[in-house]
Design a protein around this motif. Structure first.
Motif, PDB file in Angstrom:
ATOM      1  N   ASP A 294       0.836  -1.194   0.000  1.00 14.54           N
ATOM      2  CA  ASP A 294       0.000   0.000   0.000  1.00 14.54           C
ATOM      3  C   ASP A 294       0.872   1.245   0.000  1.00 14.54           C
ATOM      4  N   GLU A 295       0.335   2.323  -0.557  1.00 13.83           N
ATOM      5  CA  GLU A 295       0.969   3.633  -0.451  1.00 13.83           C
ATOM      6  C   GLU A 295       0.024   4.566   0.296  1.00 13.83           C
ATOM      7  N   TRP A 296       0.614   5.590   0.919  1.00  8.96           N
ATOM      8  CA  TRP A 296      -0.171   6.576   1.646  1.00  8.96           C
ATOM      9  C   TRP A 296      -0.187   7.849   0.815  1.00  8.96           C
ATOM     10  N   VAL A 297      -1.319   8.104   0.170  1.00  4.31           N
ATOM     11  CA  VAL A 297      -1.437   9.223  -0.756  1.00  4.31           C
ATOM     12  C   VAL A 297      -2.075  10.410  -0.033  1.00  4.31           C
ATOM     13  N   ILE A 298      -1.414  11.551  -0.092  1.00  4.43           N
ATOM     14  CA  ILE A 298      -1.949  12.780   0.476  1.00  4.43           C
ATOM     15  C   ILE A 298      -2.455  13.667  -0.662  1.00  4.43           C
ATOM     16  N   MET A 299      -3.463  14.469  -0.371  1.00  2.00           N
ATOM     17  CA  MET A 299      -4.084  15.307  -1.401  1.00  2.00           C
ATOM     18  C   MET A 299      -4.482  16.652  -0.809  1.00  2.00           C
ATOM     19  N   GLN A 300      -4.303  17.692  -1.601  1.00  2.41           N
ATOM     20  CA  GLN A 300      -4.826  19.016  -1.262  1.00  2.41           C
ATOM     21  C   GLN A 300      -5.822  19.424  -2.334  1.00  2.41           C
ATOM     22  N   MET A 301      -6.991  19.885  -1.906  1.00  2.38           N
ATOM     23  CA  MET A 301      -8.040  20.235  -2.848  1.00  2.38           C
ATOM     24  C   MET A 301      -8.955  21.271  -2.225  1.00  2.38           C
ATOM     25  N   MET A 302      -9.905  21.753  -3.014  1.00  2.00           N
ATOM     26  CA  MET A 302     -11.005  22.553  -2.512  1.00  2.00           C
ATOM     27  C   MET A 302     -12.281  22.070  -3.186  1.00  2.00           C
ATOM     28  N   TYR A 303     -13.400  22.264  -2.510  1.00  3.69           N
ATOM     29  CA  TYR A 303     -14.712  22.036  -3.092  1.00  3.69           C
ATOM     30  C   TYR A 303     -15.356  23.379  -3.392  1.00  3.69           C
ATOM     31  N   VAL A 304     -15.936  23.495  -4.573  1.00  2.00           N
ATOM     32  CA  VAL A 304     -16.768  24.643  -4.920  1.00  2.00           C
ATOM     33  C   VAL A 304     -18.208  24.154  -4.837  1.00  2.00           C
ATOM     34  N   ASP A 305     -18.937  24.655  -3.861  1.00  2.00           N
ATOM     35  CA  ASP A 305     -20.254  24.103  -3.517  1.00  2.00           C
ATOM     36  C   ASP A 305     -21.394  25.048  -3.857  1.00  2.00           C
ATOM     37  N   ASP A 306     -22.549  24.454  -4.145  1.00  5.17           N
ATOM     38  CA  ASP A 306     -23.828  25.155  -4.134  1.00  5.17           C
ATOM     39  C   ASP A 306     -24.687  24.511  -3.047  1.00  5.17           C
ATOM     40  N   TYR A 307     -25.438  25.326  -2.312  1.00  3.65           N
ATOM     41  CA  TYR A 307     -26.274  24.846  -1.217  1.00  3.65           C
ATOM     42  C   TYR A 307     -27.719  25.266  -1.452  1.00  3.65           C
ATOM     43  N   VAL A 308     -28.635  24.437  -0.994  1.00  3.60           N
ATOM     44  CA  VAL A 308     -30.049  24.750  -1.140  1.00  3.60           C
ATOM     45  C   VAL A 308     -30.780  24.353   0.137  1.00  3.60           C
ATOM     46  N   ARG A 309     -31.783  25.141   0.527  1.00  2.37           N
ATOM     47  CA  ARG A 309     -32.607  24.798   1.679  1.00  2.37           C
ATOM     48  C   ARG A 309     -33.958  24.304   1.181  1.00  2.37           C
ATOM     49  N   ALA A 310     -34.330  23.121   1.637  1.00  2.00           N
ATOM     50  CA  ALA A 310     -35.616  22.527   1.270  1.00  2.00           C
ATOM     51  C   ALA A 310     -36.273  21.976   2.527  1.00  2.00           C
ATOM     52  N   ASP A 311     -37.534  22.326   2.723  1.00  2.00           N
ATOM     53  CA  ASP A 311     -38.282  21.863   3.894  1.00  2.00           C
ATOM     54  C   ASP A 311     -37.548  22.177   5.193  1.00  2.00           C
ATOM     55  N   GLY A 312     -36.914  23.356   5.238  1.00  2.00           N
ATOM     56  CA  GLY A 312     -36.264  23.815   6.453  1.00  2.00           C
ATOM     57  C   GLY A 312     -34.884  23.252   6.707  1.00  2.00           C
ATOM     58  N   ARG A 313     -34.331  22.460   5.779  1.00  2.00           N
ATOM     59  CA  ARG A 313     -33.025  21.837   5.984  1.00  2.00           C
ATOM     60  C   ARG A 313     -32.095  22.219   4.826  1.00  2.00           C
ATOM     61  N   TRP A 314     -30.824  22.495   5.156  1.00  2.00           N
ATOM     62  CA  TRP A 314     -29.830  22.823   4.146  1.00  2.00           C
ATOM     63  C   TRP A 314     -29.163  21.559   3.608  1.00  2.00           C
ATOM     64  N   TYR A 315     -28.935  21.559   2.280  1.00  2.00           N
ATOM     65  CA  TYR A 315     -28.306  20.426   1.598  1.00  2.00           C
ATOM     66  C   TYR A 315     -27.234  20.945   0.633  1.00  2.00           C
ATOM     67  N   PHE A 316     -26.342  20.027   0.238  1.00  2.00           N
ATOM     68  CA  PHE A 316     -25.509  20.283  -0.925  1.00  2.00           C
ATOM     69  C   PHE A 316     -26.394  20.190  -2.172  1.00  2.00           C
ATOM     70  N   ALA A 317     -26.385  21.203  -3.006  1.00  2.00           N
ATOM     71  CA  ALA A 317     -27.019  21.087  -4.314  1.00  2.00           C
ATOM     72  C   ALA A 317     -26.027  20.554  -5.338  1.00  2.00           C
ATOM     73  N   ARG A 318     -24.746  20.889  -5.144  1.00  2.00           N
ATOM     74  CA  ARG A 318     -23.703  20.484  -6.091  1.00  2.00           C
ATOM     75  C   ARG A 318     -22.355  20.637  -5.417  1.00  2.00           C
ATOM     76  N   ARG A 319     -21.423  19.717  -5.730  1.00  2.00           N
ATOM     77  CA  ARG A 319     -20.047  19.812  -5.252  1.00  2.00           C
ATOM     78  C   ARG A 319     -19.101  19.646  -6.440  1.00  2.00           C
ATOM     79  N   LEU A 320     -18.262  20.634  -6.672  1.00  2.00           N
ATOM     80  CA  LEU A 320     -17.255  20.567  -7.725  1.00  2.00           C
ATOM     81  C   LEU A 320     -15.889  20.480  -7.061  1.00  2.00           C
TER      82      LEU A 320
END
Length: 214
Positions: free
Chosen positions: A109-135
């Motif tokens: 096995d190898e131990w792989v490290i990663m650096q990244m960011m997520y560009v997110d869209d969020y939406v509230r439906a029925d009083g709760r927040w969700y991810f609409a999209r994650r890039l």
């Protein structure tokens, strides 16, 4: 301050807190391989690829994806910028530093490290927040003992090294290295409250990304 204005400010604070918890919940659910918990962070009609939708389809996709090319993972959530489009829609950027136990040919096995960011869209439906999209936008992925200096920093074991897209959404990085010395002219006025990310993007479109389950 009117009662309506006060309620709007309280709602915004509660929404900020709920949205901030989404990436942390996502990381925990992903690392613990709790597919039900993970897909519950997305709305019931979440799109899955071009031809599927719904949490059942997302659960099946994530289950397949998280079996290869790695076994154990650990995701460490960093800075989180959140901006509102309206009371029920928001967008944001959140950093993530990830570690992966990755099987490679030869039985080791190898131990792989990663650096990244997520560009997110969020939406509230029925009083709760969700991810609409994650890039996901990646800077590097490399074995812990082989720092990813130089070009083509995405270096998964058993695959050809490739360029990441960590800086592609924001033009300033390329512009910084293209000029010789400091910018000229006055400093622009600060971006509006919910316009910091849009100001940094300056109209740049999202890059095409080969999505991994990170």
């Amino acid at each position: 301050m009117t009662d309506a204005a006060l309620l709007a400010r309280i709602d915004r604070l509660e929404s900020l807190d709920a949205i901030r918890q989404l990436p942390a919940k996502y990381a925990l659910a992903l690392d613990m391989r709790d597919m039900d918990a993970m897909v519950s962070l997305f709305p019931a009609d979440v799109r899955v690829g071009k031809d599927a939708s719904g949490r059942v389809a997302l659960r099946a996709y994530m289950d397949r994806t998280l079996r290869s090319p790695f076994t154990g993972t650990s995701h460490h959530i960093g800075g989180h910028v959140i901006e509102f489009d309206d009371p029920d829609h928001a967008h944001g950027v959140v950093y993530s530093k990830n570690e992966h136990e990755t099987p490679v040919p030869g039985g080791r096995d190898e131990w792989v490290i990663m650096q990244m960011m997520y560009v997110d869209d969020y939406v509230r439906a029925d009083g709760r927040w969700y991810f609409a999209r994650r890039l996901p936008l990646y800077w590097y992925a490399a074995d812990l003992n082989a720092p990813p200096t130089g070009p083509n920093k995405m270096r998964w074991p058993g695959t050809e090294a490739a360029e990441g897209n960590f800086h592609k959404l924001f033009p300033s990085y390329a512009e910084f290295w293209a000029r010789d010395g400091a910018q000229e002219g006055p400093v622009p006025e600060p971006a509006p409250l919910d316009g910091f990310l849009n100001a940094m993007r300056r109209g740049a479109s999202a890059p095409r990304v080969k999505v991994r389950a990170d």
